[in-house]
Design a protein around this motif. Structure first.
Motif, PDB file in Angstrom:
ATOM      1  N   ASP A  26       0.903  -1.165  -0.112  1.00  8.02           N
ATOM      2  CA  ASP A  26      -0.135   0.111  -0.076  1.00  8.02           C
ATOM      3  C   ASP A  26       0.941   1.385   0.035  1.00  8.02           C
ATOM      4  N   TYR A  27       2.224   1.100  -0.056  1.00  7.62           N
ATOM      5  CA  TYR A  27       2.972   2.269   0.040  1.00  7.62           C
ATOM      6  C   TYR A  27       4.265   2.075  -1.046  1.00  7.62           C
ATOM      7  N   PHE A  28       4.658   3.453  -1.269  1.00  8.31           N
ATOM      8  CA  PHE A  28       5.880   3.695  -2.150  1.00  8.31           C
ATOM      9  C   PHE A  28       7.127   4.028  -1.132  1.00  8.31           C
ATOM     10  N   TYR A  29       8.247   3.341  -1.210  1.00  5.94           N
ATOM     11  CA  TYR A  29       9.335   3.628  -0.677  1.00  5.94           C
ATOM     12  C   TYR A  29      10.587   3.782  -1.272  1.00  5.94           C
ATOM     13  N   PHE A  30      10.934   5.023  -1.399  1.00  7.14           N
ATOM     14  CA  PHE A  30      12.032   5.323  -2.350  1.00  7.14           C
ATOM     15  C   PHE A  30      13.295   5.620  -1.577  1.00  7.14           C
ATOM     16  N   ARG A  31      14.648   5.097  -2.181  1.00  5.43           N
ATOM     17  CA  ARG A  31      15.596   5.418  -1.536  1.00  5.43           C
ATOM     18  C   ARG A  31      16.772   5.613  -2.624  1.00  5.43           C
ATOM     19  N   ARG A  32      17.639   6.417  -2.420  1.00  3.66           N
ATOM     20  CA  ARG A  32      18.761   6.262  -3.250  1.00  3.66           C
ATOM     21  C   ARG A  32      18.276   6.805  -4.685  1.00  3.66           C
ATOM     22  N   PHE A  33      17.307   7.866  -4.845  1.00  9.45           N
ATOM     23  CA  PHE A  33      16.857   7.941  -5.978  1.00  9.45           C
ATOM     24  C   PHE A  33      17.315   9.155  -6.901  1.00  9.45           C
ATOM     25  N   LYS A  34      18.191   9.868  -6.009  1.00 11.95           N
ATOM     26  CA  LYS A  34      19.121  10.799  -6.871  1.00 11.95           C
ATOM     27  C   LYS A  34      19.991  10.154  -7.664  1.00 11.95           C
ATOM     28  N   MET A  35      20.591   9.164  -7.373  1.00 11.87           N
ATOM     29  CA  MET A  35      21.539   8.467  -8.144  1.00 11.87           C
ATOM     30  C   MET A  35      20.735   7.871  -9.291  1.00 11.87           C
ATOM     31  N   MET A  36      19.229   7.395  -9.276  1.00 10.56           N
ATOM     32  CA  MET A  36      18.601   6.885 -10.430  1.00 10.56           C
ATOM     33  C   MET A  36      18.689   7.871 -11.409  1.00 10.56           C
ATOM     34  N   LEU A  37      18.237   9.007 -11.260  1.00 15.24           N
ATOM     35  CA  LEU A  37      18.025  10.313 -11.840  1.00 15.24           C
ATOM     36  C   LEU A  37      19.442  10.542 -12.602  1.00 15.24           C
ATOM     37  N   TYR A  38      20.523  10.419 -12.068  1.00 17.21           N
ATOM     38  CA  TYR A  38      21.634  10.605 -12.738  1.00 17.21           C
ATOM     39  C   TYR A  38      21.961   9.638 -13.831  1.00 17.21           C
ATOM     40  N   GLU A  39      21.634   8.239 -13.441  1.00 17.44           N
ATOM     41  CA  GLU A  39      21.976   7.128 -14.301  1.00 17.44           C
ATOM     42  C   GLU A  39      20.811   7.517 -15.622  1.00 17.44           C
ATOM     43  N   LYS A  40      19.523   7.853 -15.458  1.00 17.10           N
ATOM     44  CA  LYS A  40      18.643   8.062 -16.193  1.00 17.10           C
ATOM     45  C   LYS A  40      19.247   9.263 -17.303  1.00 17.10           C
TER      46      LYS A  40
END
Length: 643
Positions: free
Chosen positions: A140-154
Motif C-alpha cells: 500500500d506504500y511507495f518506498y524510495f531510496r537512493r533515487f538521486k542516483m537513479m536520476l543521474y543514471e537516467k
C-alpha cells in the motif's frame, strides 16, 4: 518558418559559413509557432531568470536568512545562518529510530501512500516502512531510496523530462519530479517547524534557498531540481542552485587551521595564486574540479567539472555482489522485499564500517558485520544447507566466516570492495593533473562523506605522493555549510569553464561547395534560392572561461509571417569546439527556446534580440524588442522531449 535573421548591409553574398548576420532559425516541426497558453507561456525576463549568480547588489541582500539543502544520494540535510551573522551556521541533528546514532544528516528516503501522498522522510520513513513490511502492508506504500542516483543514471541514457520516472524499492514507479519535490518540501517544512519552536518568525520571502547539485549534472538536471523545488512551494525568485564541489571549496577556504584533519593543513592553500584540486566524494557521484584563488578571496574554475558514478554506493554494490555470489540474486532480492528492515540495517552497519578507521573496524585483522538470524535460517530453508558450507564452495572460503549473528571477513576482502571506486578516482585525478591548464596544482582537497573513508584517503595519498592532501574535519558537511556561505555571497566564484559548445539550430544560404546536399532546402522567403538547414550556430565554445554575469553576444531574430505570435528554436550542445551541423557526432539536443512576440504594437517588421548567459550555475536567457527596447517574454525549456 518560425523566424529568421536579417542580413547585414555589408554581407558578402558569397559567404556560406554561418555569421552573425545570416543565422535564421531552422524550420522544423520543433520550432514552428507556439501559441502561448497557461501551460507554455514564456516567462518575462526578470530577476528570477537572470543569472543565478548575482553581483554585489544582489537580490538577496534584503533576505534575513539563507538556508541550504544538501540533497544527497544516501543522506540529506539542511543548514542555515542569519544575514546578521553569516558564519554562525546551524545544522539540525537527526536521530535514528533504531539506534542511538545522532547525525547532522538523515537518510534520503521517501515514504508515500498509495495515493502518492507524503507519509515520512529519512529515519522515520525507514522505521515506518519496516513496520509496514512486518505487518504485510507494504504493497500500500511507495518506498524510495537512493533515487538521486537513479536520476543521474537516467540522464546518462535518455533525455530528462518531467515525465522521467524512478522506481521504489519494489520496482513501483512514479514521476521523479514528484518524489524529489516531496523530499524538498519535507526539509523546507522541517526548517519552519524548528524556527517556530525557537520562537523565530520568518516568512518564506525572508529566506534565500540554496539547493546543491553535483557539478557533473547536466543543464536539464539542474532545471529539473529547480522545478521540483518550485513544486515544493519554494519561490523561484528565492532559489539559487549551488554546485557541490564549489560549495565545499568555499567552506574550506574559510576554515581555520585547527579544523582540518591531523596530518593535513590549509596553510597557504588558499592564498592568492594557489591552485588546488577539489575531490568531492559523495555517496553517489565523484565530482572533481580545479580552483585557483584570485584576489579578494574570489575563486576561479580552471578545468570544467568532471567525474562519474564512483561514490560510496559503488562500494555497496561490490559488497552486494559478494553476497549474491554466495546466496544468489533471487534470494537476496526476496530477502530485501520480505525482510526490508533487516536488509536496511545490514547496509547501515556496512555504512558505519565504511567510514571507520581501518584499525577501529578491523580488530584482529577482521571486519565484523551484524547479520540477522533470519537471513541464515532462510538460506538453510531454501537450499537445504547452512551458509557456512556454501561459502566454502566459493572464492571467499578463506576470507569470510559466519559466526552466530555475525559475518566476519578478512581486512583484505573488506578493502577490496573499495578497489573499483578508488581505481576510477585515482585514474581520473591523474588525467586531470596532467592537463596543461592546471599546471602547478599540487594540493588535493578531499570533501564529501565518502572522503571520510581512510581507505579512500590512503588510495589518493599513495597514488599522488607529491601532492598535499587536505581534509577538513567535517568533510561530510563541507558541501552543506559551504552552500550556506555561497547563498550569502554567490559572487565568490568569479569564473567557470564551459563544459560544452552551445548553439542554436539555424539555416544559412546554401553553398554547394561547402554544404551537405542532403541539407538543401528552398528558401521560404525567396523560392528561387536555397538554404542549408541544421546549421549549428555557435554561442559559446567548450572550454571557454566565462566570468560572473557575463553575457554572450546578442543575436537578433525577426518573424517570417505577420501573424506570428512566437519565435521558437532548438538549442544544442556539442563536445566539439566548432561543429557545423546539429546532427553530426557529438551534438545533442538540449532544449527549446521560445520567445513570445504577440505584443508588437503594430510594428511592420519587429526585431527581437536574445542572449544567453553562462557565468552562473545555470544557463539563463533574456530577450528584448530591438526597436522599442522593451523586455520580451522568453522561456528556455530544457525538460521537453527531443524534437
Amino acid at each position: 518558418m518560425s523566424a529568421s535573421k536579417r542580413k547585414g548591409k555589408k554581407e558578402d553574398k558569397k559567404a556560406a559559413v554561418p555569421t552573425e548576420s545570416n543565422r535564421p532559425v531552422v524550420p522544423t516541426d520543433s520550432n514552428r509557432p507556439v501559441v502561448p497558453t497557461d501551460s507554455n507561456r514564456p516567462v518575462v525576463s526578470n530577476e528570477s531568470n537572470r543569472p543565478v549568480v548575482p553581483t554585489g547588489s544582489s537580490r538577496n541582500k534584503d533576505k534575513l536568512m539563507v538556508c541550504a539543502i544538501d540533497f544527497g544520494t544516501t543522506y540529506s540535510g539542511y543548514a542555515y545562518s542569519m544575514r546578521s551573522d553569516t558564519m554562525k551556521i546551524f545544522c539540525p541533528q537527526w536521530t535514528s529510530g533504531t539506534s542511538t546514532l545522532v547525525s547532522y544528516k538523515t537518510p534520503t528516503t521517501v515514504l508515500l501512500d498509495r495515493d502518492e501522498e507524503f507519509v515520512a522522510f529519512g529515519y522515520d520513513a525507514e522505521k515506518m516502512y519496516s513496520e509496514y513490511v512486518e505487518e504485510d502492508e507494504a504493497d500500500d506504500y511507495f518506498y524510495f531510496r537512493r533515487f538521486k542516483m537513479m536520476l543521474y543514471e537516467k540522464t546518462m541514457k535518455e533525455k530528462l523530462s518531467t515525465e522521467t520516472q524512478v522506481s521504489d524499492i519494489r520496482g513501483k514507479k512514479l514521476p521523479a519530479v514528484v518524489v524529489f519535490s516531496h523530499a524538498i518540501k519535507y526539509l523546507k517544512d522541517h526548517l519552519h517547524d524548528a524556527l517556530n519552536t525557537k520562537g523565530i518568525d520568518i516568512q518564506d520571502g525572508d529566506i534565500e534557498w540554496v539547493l546543491t547539485v553535483p557539478a557533473i549534472w547536466n543543464d536539464p538536471a539542474k532545471q529539473f531540481m529547480r522545478q521540483a523545488a518550485e513544486m515544493a512551494e519554494i519561490d523561484s525568485n528565492c532559489l539559487v542552485i549551488a554546485l557541490e564541489p564549489e560549495a565545499a571549496s568555499i567552506f574550506c577556504k574559510e576554515l581555520p587551521v585547527e579544523k582540518f584533519e591531523e596530518g593535513s593543513s590549509n596553510i597557504d592553500v588558499f592564498s592568492p595564486g594557489k591552485r588546488y584540486l577539489v575531490l568531492d566524494a559523495g555517496g553517489g557521484t565523484i565530482d572533481i574540479t580545479v580552483h585557483e584563488v584570485k584576489g579578494k578571496g574570489k575563486l576561479q574554475e580552471l578545468s570544467r567539472a568532471s567525474g562519474g558514478d564512483w561514490g560510496g554506493i559503488t562500494v555497496d554494490r561490490t559488497f552486494r555482489k559478494m553476497l549474491t555470489d554466495i546466496v544468489g540474486v533471487k534470494f537476496l532480492d526476496d530477502y530485501c522485499n520480505e525482510n526490508t528492515s533487516e536488509y536496511i540495517e545490514l547496509f547501515k552497519d556496512f555504512e558505519v564500517k565504511k567510514r571507520q578507521k581501518i584499525d577501529e573496524s578491523s580488530q584482529s585483522g577482521r571486519v565484523t558485520l551484524k547479520i540477522s538470524s533470519t537471513f541464515l535460517e532462510k538460506y538453510e530453508q531454501v537450499y537445504g544447507k547452512d551458509i557456512s558450507r556454501r561459502t566454502k564452495e566459493t572464492k571467499y572460503a578463506d576470507s569470510l566466516k559466519w559466526e552466530g549473528d555475525k559475518m566476519r571477513m578478512k581486512k583484505e576482502l573488506f578493502q577490496s570492495f573499495f578497489k573499483p571506486s578508488c581505481d576510477e578516482i585515482v585514474n581520473h585525478v591523474g588525467k586531470l593533473l596532467a592537463d596543461p591548464k592546471v599546471v602547478g596544482t599540487n594540493v588535493i582537497l578531499m570533501v564529501g562523506g565518502f572522503s571520510e573513508s581512510e581507505i579512500v584517503q590512503n588510495a589518493v595519498r599513495s597514488a599522488f605522493p607529491k601532492c598535499r592532501v587536505v581534509i577538513p574535519q567535517e568533510a561530510g558537511l563541507a558541501v552543506l555549510k559551504g552552500a550556506v556561505q555561497f547563498g550569502h555571497n554567490p559572487s565568490i566564484i568569479a569564473a567557470r569553464v564551459v563544459k560544452f559548445t552551445y548553439g542554436i539550430e539555424c539555416t544559412v544560404p546554401f553553398d554547394p561547395a561547402v554544404h551537405d546536399p542532403g541539407k538543401k532546402m528552398k528558401d521560404p522567403e525567396n523560392r528561387n534560392s536555397f538554404r542549408c538547414h541544421s546549421i549549428f550556430s555557435k554561442h559559446v565554445e567548450a572550454g571557454a572561461v566565462v566570468y560572473l554575469d557575463e553575457e554572450q553576444k546578442e543575436h537578433v531574430y525577426y518573424p517570417i509571417r505577420a501573424d506570428q505570435k512566437s519565435i521558437s528554436f532548438s538549442v544544442y550542445i556539442s563536445e566539439n569546439a566548432d561543429p557545423m551541423y546539429t546532427d553530426e557526432p557529438g551534438c545533442t539536443y538540449l532544449g527549446n527556446l521560445t520567445m513570445d512576440i504577440s505584443n508588437t504594437s503594430g510594428e511592420e517588421k519587429p526585431e527581437f534580440a536574445a542572449k544567453l548567459k553562462f557565468g552562473g550555475t545555470e544557463i539563463t536567457v533574456s530577450a528584448r524588442n530591438a526597436q522599442t527596447n522593451e523586455t520580451a517574454n522568453i522561456k528556455l525549456n530544457l525538460l521537453n522531449k527531443e524534437p
